[in-house]
Write a protein that holds these residues in place. Structure first.
Motif, PDB file in Angstrom:
ATOM      1  N   ALA A  36       0.853  -1.192   0.000  1.00  0.00           N
ATOM      2  CA  ALA A  36       0.000   0.000   0.000  1.00  0.00           C
ATOM      3  C   ALA A  36       0.885   1.236   0.000  1.00  0.00           C
ATOM      4  CB  ALA A  36      -0.922  -0.014   1.221  1.00  0.00           C
ATOM      5  N   GLU A  37       1.223   1.716  -1.177  1.00  0.00           N
ATOM      6  CA  GLU A  37       2.173   2.815  -1.296  1.00  0.00           C
ATOM      7  C   GLU A  37       1.516   4.156  -1.586  1.00  0.00           C
ATOM      8  OE1 GLU A  37       4.890   1.756  -4.327  1.00  0.00           O
ATOM      9  OE2 GLU A  37       5.905   0.215  -3.137  1.00  0.00           O
ATOM     10  N   ARG A  38       0.319   4.156  -2.108  1.00  0.00           N
ATOM     11  CA  ARG A  38      -0.275   5.391  -2.603  1.00  0.00           C
ATOM     12  C   ARG A  38      -0.790   6.268  -1.457  1.00  0.00           C
ATOM     13  NH1 ARG A  38      -1.904   6.330  -7.747  1.00  0.00           N
ATOM     14  NH2 ARG A  38      -1.724   4.093  -8.172  1.00  0.00           N
ATOM     15  N   ILE A  39      -0.515   7.559  -1.549  1.00  0.00           N
ATOM     16  CA  ILE A  39      -1.088   8.553  -0.648  1.00  0.00           C
ATOM     17  C   ILE A  39      -2.100   9.366  -1.452  1.00  0.00           C
ATOM     18  CG2 ILE A  39      -0.657  10.510   0.880  1.00  0.00           C
ATOM     19  CD1 ILE A  39       0.633   7.931   1.862  1.00  0.00           C
ATOM     20  N   VAL A  40      -3.331   9.419  -0.981  1.00  0.00           N
ATOM     21  CA  VAL A  40      -4.370  10.192  -1.644  1.00  0.00           C
ATOM     22  C   VAL A  40      -4.473  11.552  -0.956  1.00  0.00           C
ATOM     23  CG1 VAL A  40      -6.825  10.344  -2.220  1.00  0.00           C
ATOM     24  CG2 VAL A  40      -5.643   8.138  -2.324  1.00  0.00           C
ATOM     25  N   ILE A  41      -4.411  12.622  -1.737  1.00  0.00           N
ATOM     26  CA  ILE A  41      -4.543  13.974  -1.198  1.00  0.00           C
ATOM     27  C   ILE A  41      -5.881  14.543  -1.637  1.00  0.00           C
ATOM     28  CG2 ILE A  41      -3.532  16.276  -1.064  1.00  0.00           C
ATOM     29  CD1 ILE A  41      -0.847  15.087  -1.806  1.00  0.00           C
ATOM     30  N   LEU A  42      -6.721  14.871  -0.676  1.00  0.00           N
ATOM     31  CA  LEU A  42      -8.042  15.425  -0.929  1.00  0.00           C
ATOM     32  C   LEU A  42      -8.011  16.924  -0.670  1.00  0.00           C
ATOM     33  CD1 LEU A  42     -10.248  12.733   0.858  1.00  0.00           C
ATOM     34  CD2 LEU A  42      -9.497  12.792  -1.530  1.00  0.00           C
ATOM     35  N   GLY A  43      -8.365  17.727  -1.660  1.00  0.00           N
ATOM     36  CA  GLY A  43      -8.370  19.178  -1.504  1.00  0.00           C
ATOM     37  C   GLY A  43      -9.743  19.703  -1.137  1.00  0.00           C
ATOM     38  N   THR A  44      -9.785  20.623  -0.173  1.00  0.00           N
ATOM     39  CA  THR A  44     -11.067  21.247   0.199  1.00  0.00           C
ATOM     40  C   THR A  44     -11.002  22.768   0.143  1.00  0.00           C
ATOM     41  OG1 THR A  44     -10.622  21.373   2.585  1.00  0.00           O
ATOM     42  CG2 THR A  44     -11.559  19.304   1.745  1.00  0.00           C
ATOM     43  N   GLY A  45      -9.859  23.333  -0.262  1.00  0.00           N
ATOM     44  CA  GLY A  45      -9.739  24.790  -0.325  1.00  0.00           C
ATOM     45  C   GLY A  45      -8.932  25.353   0.823  1.00  0.00           C
ATOM     46  N   GLY A  46      -9.386  26.482   1.386  1.00  0.00           N
ATOM     47  CA  GLY A  46      -8.711  27.091   2.519  1.00  0.00           C
ATOM     48  C   GLY A  46      -7.610  28.064   2.116  1.00  0.00           C
ATOM     49  N   THR A  47      -6.946  28.616   3.132  1.00  0.00           N
ATOM     50  CA  THR A  47      -5.848  29.552   2.896  1.00  0.00           C
ATOM     51  C   THR A  47      -4.693  28.895   2.157  1.00  0.00           C
ATOM     52  OG1 THR A  47      -6.409  30.853   4.857  1.00  0.00           O
ATOM     53  CG2 THR A  47      -4.156  31.045   4.042  1.00  0.00           C
ATOM     54  N   ILE A  48      -4.454  27.628   2.414  1.00  0.00           N
ATOM     55  CA  ILE A  48      -3.377  26.923   1.729  1.00  0.00           C
ATOM     56  C   ILE A  48      -3.558  26.989   0.217  1.00  0.00           C
ATOM     57  CG2 ILE A  48      -4.520  24.664   1.801  1.00  0.00           C
ATOM     58  CD1 ILE A  48      -1.755  23.434   2.347  1.00  0.00           C
ATOM     59  N   ALA A  49      -4.816  27.124  -0.222  1.00  0.00           N
ATOM     60  CA  ALA A  49      -5.147  27.250  -1.645  1.00  0.00           C
ATOM     61  C   ALA A  49      -5.559  28.675  -1.997  1.00  0.00           C
ATOM     62  CB  ALA A  49      -6.265  26.275  -2.008  1.00  0.00           C
ATOM     63  N   GLY A  50      -5.180  29.643  -1.163  1.00  0.00           N
ATOM     64  CA  GLY A  50      -5.571  31.024  -1.369  1.00  0.00           C
ATOM     65  C   GLY A  50      -4.607  31.790  -2.261  1.00  0.00           C
ATOM     66  N   LYS A  51      -5.090  32.887  -2.816  1.00  0.00           N
ATOM     67  CA  LYS A  51      -4.266  33.746  -3.672  1.00  0.00           C
ATOM     68  C   LYS A  51      -4.519  35.207  -3.326  1.00  0.00           C
ATOM     69  CE  LYS A  51      -3.662  32.750  -8.021  1.00  0.00           C
ATOM     70  NZ  LYS A  51      -3.909  32.464  -9.453  1.00  0.00           N
ATOM     71  N   ALA A  52      -3.448  36.002  -3.352  1.00  0.00           N
ATOM     72  CA  ALA A  52      -3.545  37.448  -3.153  1.00  0.00           C
ATOM     73  C   ALA A  52      -2.889  38.149  -4.341  1.00  0.00           C
ATOM     74  CB  ALA A  52      -2.863  37.868  -1.858  1.00  0.00           C
ATOM     75  N   ALA A  53      -3.306  39.359  -4.632  1.00  0.00           N
ATOM     76  CA  ALA A  53      -2.735  40.124  -5.745  1.00  0.00           C
ATOM     77  C   ALA A  53      -1.310  40.550  -5.452  1.00  0.00           C
ATOM     78  CB  ALA A  53      -3.608  41.341  -6.040  1.00  0.00           C
ATOM     79  N   ASP A  54      -0.994  40.740  -4.170  1.00  0.00           N
ATOM     80  CA  ASP A  54       0.321  41.208  -3.741  1.00  0.00           C
ATOM     81  C   ASP A  54       0.986  40.116  -2.910  1.00  0.00           C
ATOM     82  OD1 ASP A  54       2.533  42.453  -2.684  1.00  0.00           O
ATOM     83  OD2 ASP A  54       1.465  44.231  -1.972  1.00  0.00           O
ATOM     84  N   ALA A  55       2.186  39.722  -3.280  1.00  0.00           N
ATOM     85  CA  ALA A  55       2.895  38.663  -2.557  1.00  0.00           C
ATOM     86  C   ALA A  55       3.200  39.036  -1.120  1.00  0.00           C
ATOM     87  CB  ALA A  55       4.193  38.304  -3.281  1.00  0.00           C
ATOM     88  N   ALA A  56       3.202  40.321  -0.806  1.00  0.00           N
ATOM     89  CA  ALA A  56       3.468  40.769   0.561  1.00  0.00           C
ATOM     90  C   ALA A  56       2.205  40.819   1.406  1.00  0.00           C
ATOM     91  CB  ALA A  56       4.122  42.150   0.545  1.00  0.00           C
ATOM     92  N   ASP A  57       1.069  40.481   0.813  1.00  0.00           N
ATOM     93  CA  ASP A  57      -0.219  40.548   1.509  1.00  0.00           C
ATOM     94  C   ASP A  57      -0.600  39.169   2.018  1.00  0.00           C
ATOM     95  OD1 ASP A  57      -2.732  41.045   2.453  1.00  0.00           O
ATOM     96  OD2 ASP A  57      -3.529  41.886   0.602  1.00  0.00           O
ATOM     97  N   ASN A  58      -0.552  38.984   3.336  1.00  0.00           N
ATOM     98  CA  ASN A  58      -0.910  37.714   3.949  1.00  0.00           C
ATOM     99  C   ASN A  58      -2.306  37.737   4.567  1.00  0.00           C
ATOM    100  OD1 ASN A  58       1.614  36.521   3.382  1.00  0.00           O
ATOM    101  ND2 ASN A  58       2.514  37.478   5.192  1.00  0.00           N
TER     102      ASN A  58
END
Length: 339
Positions: A36-58
């Protein structure tokens, strides 16, 4: 894909966490010891998948904008693993709902039953991560690891924390024996004691009453303590009912000047269960106590928790939620009513 990913697009836990000593992970010489080698990654969104117009904007970003495949590509060492991805949802976790919980739990269960899957990782927002972790722990009995991870900074940040957290989570999923975990800022937490304790810091999560279960240090998974004792699983069937028909369970809070009017309003609108976050050892004002007793007399289920970050609720006339936080006590009561 170049990272050896196979991607699917369908959108279709209380247990004892058993932890054994684990091998050291290296992106250069990693090798699983079973089929059993496979790791399944399930995405649900969140900040980890967030985007900002300015790289300095957290702060001024929009959550849930980057697909789970892109999150994997942002962490090149993940090429050492045999991965599969699925986008279950794409939302800000402050908007997490019953329908998404139901779909996610079913997806986790489906993948865990596969012989070729070693473990499941879930990318999630930080706001309700501890609630989702507790739900999965209560309704699943995972014989394999389920690992939630997240980020406090969006994917566009100058120093995004998401890629490292995802890499660490996959390392834990590839080595842990079983259970529901959260991996953030290099620490491994169990589902029951996990709390978000800071509104902004990178290390925003902690395990109350005993500390983290372990750490991930430069690819090394190191366990610090024995597994926490979890409640026995209730079973996935608890959440089989259509999400729109789940019971209405609310949280009220004791505070200076608290009375029973909010409880009276809930009774008038047909509430099914109430969790009260009391002060100290779950203490409540006289007015709030009387209103909650009235609610119980009318058949409404009540659990008494505390506003304190740690420690159980002991004694008292109203049923105790033990050491569960108010939000986890709400999930516990919800699952009881779903029976």
């Amino acid at each position: 894909m170049s990272l050896g990913l196979s991607s699917t697009r369908s959108s279709a836990a209380g247990c004892w966490l058993v932890i054994y000593p684990v091998a050291v992970f290296s992106s250069r010489n990693f090798k699983l010891q079973d089929k059993a080698e496979r790791i399944v990654i399930l995405g649900t969104g969140g900040t980890i998948a967030g985007k900002a117009a300015d790289a300095a904007d957290n702060v001024g970003y929009k959550a849930g904008q980057v697909g789970v495949d892109q999150l994997v590509l942002a962490a090149p060492p993940l090429a050492a693993f045999k991965l599969e991805t699925e986008q279950v949802a794409q939302l800000d976790s402050k908007d997490m709902d019953f329908a998404t919980w139901q779909r996610l739990a079913q997806a986790v269960d489906r993948h865990l039953q596969r012989d070729d899957v070693r473990g499941v990782v879930i990318t999630h927002g930080t706001d309700t991560l501890e609630e989702t972790a507790y739900l999965l722990m209560r309704v699943l009995a995972p014989r394999k690891p389920v690992v939630l991870t997240a980020a406090m900074r969006p994917s566009t940040a100058l120093q995004a924390d998401g890629p490292q957290n995802l890499l660490d989570a996959v390392a834990v999923a590839s080595q842990a024996a079983s259970g529901v975990f959260a991996v953030l800022a290099g620490r491994i937490h169990g589902a029951t004691r996990l709390r978000k304790v800071h509104s902004y810091a990178i290390d925003a999560f902690a395990s109350v009453e005993g500390g983290a279960l372990g750490t991930v240090e430069e690819g090394r998974v190191r366990w610090l303590s024995q597994a926490e004792a979890e409640l026995p699983p209730l079973g996935l069937s608890r959440i089989a009912r259509d999400a729109s028909q789940w019971p209405w369970v609310e949280i009220v809070q004791n505070h200076a000047g608290a009375d029973g009017r909010v409880v009276e309003a809930m009774l008038a609108h047909g509430v099914h269960g109430i969790v009260v976050a009391g002060t100290g050892n779950g203490t409540l004002s006289n007015g709030l106590t009387a209103a909650l007793q009235k609610a119980r007399d009318r058949g409404v289920s009540v659990l008494r928790s505390t506003r304190c970050d740690a420690g159980p609720v002991i004694g008292g006339e109203l049923p105790s939620a033990g050491a569960l936080s108010p939000v986890k006590a709400r999930i516990e009561l919800l699952l009881q009513l779903l029976a």
